[in-house]
Design a protein around this motif. Structure first.
Motif, PDB file in Angstrom:
ATOM      1  N   ASP A  75      12.304  -5.725 -47.299  1.00  0.00           N
ATOM      2  CA  ASP A  75      12.254  -4.730 -46.268  1.00  0.00           C
ATOM      3  C   ASP A  75      11.298  -5.419 -45.204  1.00  0.00           C
ATOM      4  OD1 ASP A  75      13.242  -2.110 -45.174  1.00  0.00           O
ATOM      5  OD2 ASP A  75      10.985  -2.102 -45.038  1.00  0.00           O
TER       6      ASP A  75
ATOM      7  N   ILE B 262       9.673  -3.882 -42.721  1.00  0.00           N
ATOM      8  CA  ILE B 262       8.639  -2.967 -42.377  1.00  0.00           C
ATOM      9  C   ILE B 262       7.690  -2.606 -43.511  1.00  0.00           C
ATOM     10  CG2 ILE B 262       8.284  -0.563 -41.391  1.00  0.00           C
ATOM     11  CD1 ILE B 262       9.775  -2.076 -39.335  1.00  0.00           C
TER      12      ILE B 262
ATOM     13  N   PHE C 185      13.558 -13.616 -47.664  1.00  0.00           N
ATOM     14  CA  PHE C 185      12.760 -12.854 -47.221  1.00  0.00           C
ATOM     15  C   PHE C 185      11.440 -13.343 -47.430  1.00  0.00           C
ATOM     16  CE2 PHE C 185      15.919  -9.792 -47.485  1.00  0.00           C
ATOM     17  CZ  PHE C 185      15.634  -8.790 -46.845  1.00  0.00           C
TER      18      PHE C 185
ATOM     19  N   ASN D 102      20.106 -16.054 -42.096  1.00  0.00           N
ATOM     20  CA  ASN D 102      19.142 -15.265 -43.097  1.00  0.00           C
ATOM     21  C   ASN D 102      19.030 -15.780 -44.350  1.00  0.00           C
ATOM     22  OD1 ASN D 102      21.802 -13.712 -42.795  1.00  0.00           O
ATOM     23  ND2 ASN D 102      21.032 -12.995 -44.597  1.00  0.00           N
TER      24      ASN D 102
ATOM     25  N   LEU E  48      14.909 -12.170 -39.448  1.00  0.00           N
ATOM     26  CA  LEU E  48      15.737 -11.333 -40.011  1.00  0.00           C
ATOM     27  C   LEU E  48      15.912 -10.245 -39.082  1.00  0.00           C
ATOM     28  CD1 LEU E  48      14.116 -10.932 -43.728  1.00  0.00           C
ATOM     29  CD2 LEU E  48      16.025 -12.283 -42.789  1.00  0.00           C
ATOM     30  N   PRO E  49      16.671  -8.974 -39.048  1.00  0.00           N
ATOM     31  CA  PRO E  49      16.949  -8.284 -37.997  1.00  0.00           C
ATOM     32  C   PRO E  49      15.900  -7.513 -37.274  1.00  0.00           C
ATOM     33  CG  PRO E  49      18.436  -7.697 -39.843  1.00  0.00           C
ATOM     34  CD  PRO E  49      17.454  -8.827 -40.417  1.00  0.00           C
ATOM     35  N   VAL E  50      14.720  -7.246 -37.759  1.00  0.00           N
ATOM     36  CA  VAL E  50      13.715  -6.467 -36.933  1.00  0.00           C
ATOM     37  C   VAL E  50      13.115  -7.596 -35.711  1.00  0.00           C
ATOM     38  CG1 VAL E  50      11.568  -5.551 -36.699  1.00  0.00           C
ATOM     39  CG2 VAL E  50      13.195  -4.797 -38.423  1.00  0.00           C
TER      40      VAL E  50
ATOM     41  N   SER F  92      13.335  -8.211 -31.851  1.00  0.00           N
ATOM     42  CA  SER F  92      12.222  -8.200 -30.967  1.00  0.00           C
ATOM     43  C   SER F  92      12.298  -9.531 -30.027  1.00  0.00           C
ATOM     44  CB  SER F  92      10.994  -8.157 -31.818  1.00  0.00           C
ATOM     45  OG  SER F  92      10.750  -9.551 -32.456  1.00  0.00           O
TER      46      SER F  92
ATOM     47  N   ARG G 261      22.572  -3.705 -28.388  1.00  0.00           N
ATOM     48  CA  ARG G 261      23.542  -3.415 -29.771  1.00  0.00           C
ATOM     49  C   ARG G 261      24.489  -4.615 -29.887  1.00  0.00           C
ATOM     50  NH1 ARG G 261      26.172   1.460 -30.348  1.00  0.00           N
ATOM     51  NH2 ARG G 261      27.182   0.754 -31.975  1.00  0.00           N
TER      52      ARG G 261
ATOM     53  N   MET H 107      23.244  -8.186 -30.732  1.00  0.00           N
ATOM     54  CA  MET H 107      22.832  -8.081 -32.377  1.00  0.00           C
ATOM     55  C   MET H 107      23.944  -8.107 -33.155  1.00  0.00           C
ATOM     56  SD  MET H 107      19.318  -7.821 -32.153  1.00  0.00           S
ATOM     57  CE  MET H 107      18.976  -7.232 -34.002  1.00  0.00           C
ATOM     58  N   MET H 108      25.235  -8.115 -32.788  1.00  0.00           N
ATOM     59  CA  MET H 108      26.240  -7.838 -33.604  1.00  0.00           C
ATOM     60  C   MET H 108      26.614  -9.444 -33.766  1.00  0.00           C
ATOM     61  SD  MET H 108      28.690  -4.413 -33.239  1.00  0.00           S
ATOM     62  CE  MET H 108      28.152  -2.944 -32.624  1.00  0.00           C
ATOM     63  N   ARG H 109      26.220 -10.241 -32.855  1.00  0.00           N
ATOM     64  CA  ARG H 109      26.442 -11.750 -33.208  1.00  0.00           C
ATOM     65  C   ARG H 109      25.485 -12.399 -34.263  1.00  0.00           C
ATOM     66  NH1 ARG H 109      26.623 -13.284 -26.924  1.00  0.00           N
ATOM     67  NH2 ARG H 109      24.534 -13.535 -27.259  1.00  0.00           N
ATOM     68  N   TYR H 110      24.800 -11.523 -34.684  1.00  0.00           N
ATOM     69  CA  TYR H 110      23.747 -12.026 -35.751  1.00  0.00           C
ATOM     70  C   TYR H 110      24.111 -12.994 -36.569  1.00  0.00           C
ATOM     71  CZ  TYR H 110      19.785 -11.867 -39.214  1.00  0.00           C
ATOM     72  OH  TYR H 110      18.963 -12.251 -40.093  1.00  0.00           O
ATOM     73  N   ASN H 111      25.359 -12.898 -37.139  1.00  0.00           N
ATOM     74  CA  ASN H 111      25.666 -14.170 -38.085  1.00  0.00           C
ATOM     75  C   ASN H 111      26.397 -15.184 -37.453  1.00  0.00           C
ATOM     76  OD1 ASN H 111      25.130 -12.171 -40.265  1.00  0.00           O
ATOM     77  ND2 ASN H 111      27.524 -11.705 -40.571  1.00  0.00           N
TER      78      ASN H 111
END
Lengths: 213, 552
Positions: free
Chosen positions: B85, B87, B231, B350, B382-384, B388, B402, B405-409
């Motif tokens: 995680d 955070i 991670f 990731n 990673l996403p966070v 940013s 949003r 962000m959905m193109r992340y992969n």
């Protein structure tokens, strides 16, 4: 907004080897965050909640993320960033001033509180802050642009993308310990990763996402 | 931080206490540990347990010295404490407030400051690179910066030892620089993001290689091979990562060193003869004083000068080891700009360590119109962190954020590590605000020079071209990022323009040493941790040699 990963729910992996016990506890705590403000006044919390809805409008078909409560909790527990711009006050004070300034600007331009404005009007007020047009008043000597970029956007967006709802909608694998991943090359997917819907073939992706775990 | 009894909060009470320390490899298990009294005049106090302090703690203890290592952070048990995680794992970072200013303020926190036993190596990306040999003499051989008082051939040997001690996984043949032996462990396989870097480099006619990484590709001792969970920068929950926490720190404890976690050193005292006498440290709610014959400061480029400046007294009114006036000055960070784009293929960046491939082309090619070098590596935020970057560089919020962000992969990217030049105006000073220990908060002032800007623009152009050549779409640049730190307690061959000598010994106070990234006269175009580790190993040998001659 179309769902590129229909039927994918990262929480379906909660009891698999992709989640260790500390991760389960951390995510449980985040989902169970108290919804009532503990740092901000209820008046400012209402403004914050309205701001959150504009910065990250949430999907209708997934569990909502309590963004305002998570930001308030960050301030309440004083989880710091590790630095502070010399021209900025500490984060709690920055948020108090900034939210009051948004309300102030809403009243100036629309004769209504920020939370009572329509979405486009709220975006207009937020853009005035983003461009640095707002100054003085409740902001004091805090630069509006820096507050918008560094506090408003970063704090809110950070908490949205630290939640299963966001992980699921973007097809992200989520927590991954101790199992990790095996297929890591281009166009490779482990069975415990989200399947993407291509060419409108939602049914196939939805079926595969039903087996993720 | 955690309220769960299951996690036995590492922040409430010290764990390395009462003659035992956590065994990081076995849940609930303990190691026997020496324990010294505050009034024991120990041979060495080491302030900081990261890449600089860790190897010294282990090697000095192994050579028979009595050693106490202090760290302000917690003593984590990765198997029990680390969540997947972004955070929660900020608990590994130095998040206490620092004031930042200048034309290009350095955002502090996760990317450049650790607060844990093991220091920043608990969260570092494991990239383990050697300097280009000429960088040790960049003033006389390349015409910029400053010369180090170290010889690259000697360093080559210490790099080899550091790579062995950390079981570095890397290629059989490294494409740049003088010969080096094959890495102890085989290179990791490439993930999608690393493959894209390789294709781009080949299209440009540049060499590339699998990145040498401090995470094992096969079992080593109690460390299992890396499972590619990705991670790494938030702590390795399986102990594949060869951080100080799982390598030199347990070695040091086995050899008789004591570690004190949650122990913030706030001041070094000096005696009537001008020598250092011990350290004031805050632990379990009160200030205490540990006597010592020698003190080694290894707090990295912010906390090291902060401690030296805060220890000013009548005899040393400008702070300790500061007759040159250079303590806190010549702070350097490294350029960490990036270029991102979208692929038709699924990259899923990731998965695996974030920087599995690299090109050092522009570290070894001098056909350019600015000083210094840079490399670039594959990326996997990673996403966070990715959010940013998208908000910071593209000013996205609302529905467009949003959507993106959905193109992340499908995202892919290249990120540089670039050399910034030393400048005395970039520095660490003390403010009048105090922190939770009552210690003055540091102010960090930073502005990029013209050379820095030229290097960054060159790198952005090159990475952009590489992204175009692999067919990435919707390419954009992240223009403002920086990472690692260096400088503020410069090493040199003349007491007038440096703080320590080649042995990391301060010119002014013979029993005060500084050994971490702050001694770098220049920072080079690669991640600094392996160089810090190599210098730490060398310093341990030099201390032994000096002790044998009665010169401590």
């Amino acid at each position: 907004m179309t769902d590129r990963f229909p039927g994918y729910d990262v929480l379906a992996k909660r009891r698999t080897p992709s989640w260790n016990e500390p991760t389960r506890q951390v995510v449980n705590r985040r989902l169970a965050v108290p919804r009532e403000p503990r740092f901000l006044t209820s008046d400012l919390f209402v403004v914050l909640d309205a701001v959150c809805q504009r910065i990250v409008p949430q999907p209708k078909d997934r569990p909502p993320v309590p963004l305002a409560a998570l930001v308030d909790t960050k301030l309440f527990t004083n989880l710091q960033d590790g630095f502070r711009y010399a021209e900025m006050p500490d984060q709690g004070e920055a948020w108090r001033r900034g939210l009051a300034a948004l309300d102030e600007a809403a009243n100036t331009h629309y004769q209504l509180g920020f939370a009572k404005l329509g979405g486009e009007q709220q975006d207009d007020v937020l853009r005035r802050m983003e461009s640095g047009e707002l100054a003085g008043g409740a902001l004091g000597d805090m630069p509006a642009k820096l507050f918008f970029e560094h506090r408003v956007v970063l704090d809110i967006v950070t908490f949205y993308y630290a939640n299963p709802t966001a992980w699921s909608e973007m097809g992200y694998g989520g927590p991954a310990s101790p199992r990790g991943y095996v297929r890591i090359g281009l166009d490779r997917r482990d069975p415990w990763e989200a399947a993407e819907a291509y060419e409108g073939d939602d049914a196939k992706a939805r079926r595969e996402n039903g087996f993720v775990g | 931080m955690s309220a769960d009894p299951f996690l036995a909060d590492p922040f409430v009470e010290p764990r390395a206490i009462n003659g035992r320390a956590p065994d990081v490899f076995k849940p609930g298990a303990w190691l026997e540990m020496s324990q010294y009294d505050d009034n024991d005049e120990v041979d060495f106090v080491v302030v900081g347990t990261g890449a600089g302090g860790g190897p010294l703690i282990a090697r000095l203890a192994e050579q028979g010295f009595s050693v106490v290592g202090f760290d302000a952070g917690a003593y984590f048990r990765p198997l029990e404490d680390f969540a997947s995680d972004e955070i929660e794992q900020q608990k590994l970072y130095w998040l206490d407030e620092r004031i930042i200013d200048g034309a290009n303020p350095i955002r502090m926190g996760g990317k450049n400051s650790g607060k844990a036993v093991g220091g920043s190596t608990v969260h570092f990306a494991m990239v383990s690179l050697r300097f280009r040999p000429e960088w040790f003499k960049s003033r006389s051989q390349l015409g910029y910066g400053a010369d180090w008082p170290l010889d690259w051939r000697e360093m080559w040997d210490y790099y080899r030892r550091a790579e062995k001690a950390l079981s570095i996984s890397g290629p059989v043949n490294y494409p740049w620089g003088p010969h080096r032996p094959r890495y102890p462990y085989r290179a990791h396989e490439l993930n999608g993001a690393a493959e894209i870097l390789a294709r781009g480099a080949e299209a440009m006619g540049y060499k590339w290689t699998a990145t040498p990484l401090a995470t094992v590709s096969a079992p080593h001792g109690d460390s299992p091979p890396c499972v590619y969970r990705g991670f790494c920068r938030f702590g390795c929950s399986t102990n594949a990562k060869q951080s100080q926490l799982v390598t030199f720190i347990p070695r040091g404890i086995a050899a008789g060193a004591e570690i004190r976690d949650l122990a913030m050193v706030g001041r070094i005292d000096t005696g009537p003869d001008g020598r250092a006498t011990g350290v004031h440290y805050h632990r379990q709610g009160r200030w205490r004083f540990q006597k010592a014959r020698n003190i080694i400061v290894a707090g990295y480029a912010i906390e090291t000068p902060r401690l030296l400046l805060a220890s000013a007294n009548d005899r040393y009114p400008d702070g300790l080891a500061n007759s040159s006036g250079l303590v806190g000055k010549n702070l350097m960070t490294q350029a960490n700009q990036a270029v991102f784009g979208v692929m038709d293929q699924e990259v899923r960046w990731n998965k695996g360590p974030p920087s599995l491939s690299i090109t050092e082309h522009w570290n070894y090619n001098d056909n350019k119109d600015f000083h210094g070098g840079y490399c670039w590596m594959a990326q996997g935020p990673l996403p966070v962190e990715w959010a940013s970057i998208v908000t910071g560089s593209r000013k996205r919020w609302g529905a467009p954020l949003r959507e993106e962000m959905m193109r992340y992969n499908h995202q892919v990217g290249l990120k540089m590590v670039g050399e910034m030049l030393p400048d005395e105006r970039n520095r660490v000073t003390l403010t009048d605000e105090v922190d939770q220990y009552g210690l003055r908060i540091p102010r960090i002032t930073y502005s990029w020079g013209e050379n820095d800007k030229a290097l960054i623009q060159h790198a952005l152009g090159e990475m952009h071209r590489s992204m175009e050549l692999v067919g990435a779409k919707d390419i954009f640049r992240q223009e403002d990022d920086t990472n690692h730190l260096a400088g503020t307690a410069k090493m040199g061959s003349d007491a007038r323009d440096s703080v320590v000598n080649a042995d990391c010994r301060s010119w002014d106070i013979p029993n005060l040493w500084i050994c971490d990234g702050s001694i770098f006269p220049t920072t080079g175009g690669v991640n600094p941790s392996l160089t810090i580790t190599a210098i730490s190993l060398r310093t341990a040998d030099r201390i032994k040699a000096l002790a044998n001659r009665g010169e401590l």
